[in-house]
Design an enzyme around this catalytic site. Sequence first.
Site, mmCIF file in Angstrom:
data_model
loop_
_atom_site.group_PDB
_atom_site.id
_atom_site.type_symbol
_atom_site.label_atom_id
_atom_site.label_comp_id
_atom_site.label_asym_id
_atom_site.label_seq_id
_atom_site.Cartn_x
_atom_site.Cartn_y
_atom_site.Cartn_z
ATOM 1 N N ASP A 101 35.721 49.934 44.366
ATOM 2 C CA ASP A 101 36.221 48.769 45.104
ATOM 3 C C ASP A 101 36.887 49.279 46.373
ATOM 4 O O ASP A 101 37.111 50.479 46.528
ATOM 5 C CB ASP A 101 37.246 48.015 44.230
ATOM 6 C CG ASP A 101 37.841 46.820 44.952
ATOM 7 O OD1 ASP A 101 37.074 46.022 45.523
ATOM 8 O OD2 ASP A 101 39.086 46.685 44.989
ATOM 9 N N SER A 102 37.262 48.346 47.247
ATOM 10 C CA SER A 102 37.994 48.732 48.447
ATOM 11 C C SER A 102 39.404 49.228 48.106
ATOM 12 O O SER A 102 40.040 49.863 48.936
ATOM 13 C CB SER A 102 38.090 47.520 49.373
ATOM 14 O OG SER A 102 38.660 46.432 48.677
ATOM 15 N N TYR A 118 38.024 45.497 52.985
ATOM 16 C CA TYR A 118 36.606 45.366 53.317
ATOM 17 C C TYR A 118 36.297 43.935 53.787
ATOM 18 O O TYR A 118 35.310 43.694 54.448
ATOM 19 C CB TYR A 118 35.728 45.660 52.093
ATOM 20 C CG TYR A 118 35.548 47.120 51.736
ATOM 21 C CD1 TYR A 118 36.320 48.128 52.318
ATOM 22 C CD2 TYR A 118 34.585 47.492 50.797
ATOM 23 C CE1 TYR A 118 36.132 49.464 51.964
ATOM 24 C CE2 TYR A 118 34.384 48.816 50.446
ATOM 25 C CZ TYR A 118 35.167 49.813 51.025
ATOM 26 O OH TYR A 118 34.973 51.118 50.673
ATOM 27 N N GLY A 119 37.167 43.036 53.386
ATOM 28 C CA GLY A 119 36.912 41.604 53.595
ATOM 29 C C GLY A 119 36.829 41.169 55.040
ATOM 30 O O GLY A 119 36.416 40.055 55.347
ATOM 31 N N CYS A 177 33.685 45.332 44.039
ATOM 32 C CA CYS A 177 34.143 44.561 45.199
ATOM 33 C C CYS A 177 33.139 43.444 45.508
ATOM 34 O O CYS A 177 31.940 43.707 45.682
ATOM 35 C CB CYS A 177 34.253 45.507 46.385
ATOM 36 S SG CYS A 177 34.755 44.718 47.904
ATOM 37 N N ASN A 178 33.626 42.212 45.581
ATOM 38 C CA ASN A 178 32.727 41.085 45.884
ATOM 39 C C ASN A 178 32.118 41.234 47.271
ATOM 40 O O ASN A 178 30.938 40.946 47.487
ATOM 41 C CB ASN A 178 33.501 39.759 45.836
ATOM 42 C CG ASN A 178 33.786 39.299 44.427
ATOM 43 O OD1 ASN A 178 33.131 38.411 43.914
ATOM 44 N ND2 ASN A 178 34.772 39.902 43.781
ATOM 45 N N THR A 179 32.939 41.695 48.240
ATOM 46 C CA THR A 179 32.449 41.825 49.618
ATOM 47 C C THR A 179 31.348 42.881 49.683
ATOM 48 O O THR A 179 30.295 42.660 50.280
ATOM 49 C CB THR A 179 33.624 42.185 50.556
ATOM 50 O OG1 THR A 179 34.659 41.228 50.364
ATOM 51 C CG2 THR A 179 33.194 42.187 52.002
ATOM 52 N N GLU A 186 48.634 41.684 46.458
ATOM 53 C CA GLU A 186 49.051 43.088 46.547
ATOM 54 C C GLU A 186 50.565 43.207 46.688
ATOM 55 O O GLU A 186 51.155 44.219 46.324
ATOM 56 C CB GLU A 186 48.313 43.785 47.681
ATOM 57 C CG GLU A 186 46.833 43.832 47.341
ATOM 58 C CD GLU A 186 46.034 44.896 48.056
ATOM 59 O OE1 GLU A 186 46.588 45.603 48.904
ATOM 60 O OE2 GLU A 186 44.832 44.993 47.751
ATOM 61 N N CYS A 189 36.430 37.012 44.643
ATOM 62 C CA CYS A 189 37.156 38.164 45.203
ATOM 63 C C CYS A 189 37.900 38.817 44.038
ATOM 64 O O CYS A 189 38.432 38.122 43.161
ATOM 65 C CB CYS A 189 38.140 37.682 46.270
ATOM 66 S SG CYS A 189 39.236 38.971 46.873
ATOM 67 N N THR A 190 37.926 40.139 44.081
ATOM 68 C CA THR A 190 38.539 40.893 42.976
ATOM 69 C C THR A 190 39.969 40.469 42.645
ATOM 70 O O THR A 190 40.398 40.556 41.497
ATOM 71 C CB THR A 190 38.586 42.386 43.355
ATOM 72 O OG1 THR A 190 39.089 42.493 44.703
ATOM 73 C CG2 THR A 190 37.227 43.026 43.255
ATOM 74 N N HIS A 191 40.709 40.050 43.688
ATOM 75 C CA HIS A 191 42.135 39.771 43.489
ATOM 76 C C HIS A 191 42.417 38.401 42.865
ATOM 77 O O HIS A 191 43.482 38.179 42.301
ATOM 78 C CB HIS A 191 42.866 39.826 44.828
ATOM 79 C CG HIS A 191 42.950 41.194 45.433
ATOM 80 N ND1 HIS A 191 41.847 41.957 45.692
ATOM 81 C CD2 HIS A 191 44.023 41.936 45.813
ATOM 82 C CE1 HIS A 191 42.227 43.110 46.233
ATOM 83 N NE2 HIS A 191 43.541 43.125 46.307
HETATM 84 N N1 DGL Z 1 37.753 43.772 46.997
HETATM 85 C C1 DGL Z 1 37.589 42.749 48.000
HETATM 86 C C2 DGL Z 1 36.623 41.672 47.467
HETATM 87 O O1 DGL Z 1 36.472 41.489 46.274
HETATM 88 C C3 DGL Z 1 38.914 42.141 48.407
HETATM 89 C C4 DGL Z 1 39.833 43.089 49.143
HETATM 90 C C5 DGL Z 1 39.303 43.553 50.486
HETATM 91 O O2 DGL Z 1 39.114 42.715 51.394
HETATM 92 O O3 DGL Z 1 39.078 44.732 50.607
HETATM 93 O O4 DGL Z 1 35.998 40.990 48.238
#
Ligand code: DGL
Length: 272
Positions: free
Chosen positions: A11-12, A43-44, A74-76, A153, A185-187
């Site tokens: 993930d990011s 990454y978003g 990571c979804n992105t 975060e 999104c992961t969060h």
């Molecule tokens: N991990 C990213 C996602 O799931 C979210 C955090 C980021 O923007 O890096 O899209």
Amino acid sequence: MDKNAPIGVFDSGVGGLTVAREIMRQIPNERIMYFGDTARLPYGSKSKDNIIKYSRQIIRFLQTENVKAIVVACNTASALALDEMQQEFDLPIIGVVKPGAKVAAETTKNKRIGLIGTDSNIRSGVYTKYIKSLRPDVCVFEKACPLFVPLVEEGWLHDSITEQVAQRYLSELKEKQIDTLIMGCTHYPLIRSTLGKIMGDNVNLVNPAYETAIELKSLLNRDNLANRCVIDSPSSMYRFYVSDAEEKFKEFANSILPFDITMTEQINIEQY
Ligand code: DGL
């Protein structure tokens, strides 16, 4: 391929731990090698080219430990780089977008799905494209919610500020009479209770992490890669690597994982 080899999960940053946590729950006898790209997040807000470059470097690094499969947590990165990575590398690689999109398409009753995620993810349109390829008659309503990542975060999971931000982001989705909302999104699963409270009981919240762990499990069984060994302690099963700020990562990880992680190693990811 060695069945005892770890699954590479990346993930990011810390968010992908929500996916790692689901894999730990659903497939407890699999080893995990986790990489969080804490030096280059978020990454978003990044371009497709950069996300492809980062994903490639991370997969090369994970391959140094002979991982048997990779989960792009990571979804992105799943939206922007998964197809390229699957073409480039000769090992099973899955992302979180397709499992999440699939369950939403299958379970919506009124054919109205909401999708929330980072800017780059929403702008890519990949979730929506995939949902529509499965069920063309479904309407998807998208909303980028970039402020959720820093709020999570910061640890403001049950905070009135987070609730106000969520109210503002979700108000337009509430007007669309959706019955399903993908937390793309992961969060976001970490603020599930706030999202659920605002959307109400009639909206089913889809956590792609959960569906991804199910898909990983069936992939490992199908390809005869499942680890049948009995596993011992988390410290021997799970390894965590980051590209920066080890201590901050460890603190966050310890707040969401069911055990304390003892070891995190910093990697110079640019060299891969
Ligand atoms: N991990 C990213 C996602 O799931 C979210 C955090 C980021 O923007 O890096 O899209």
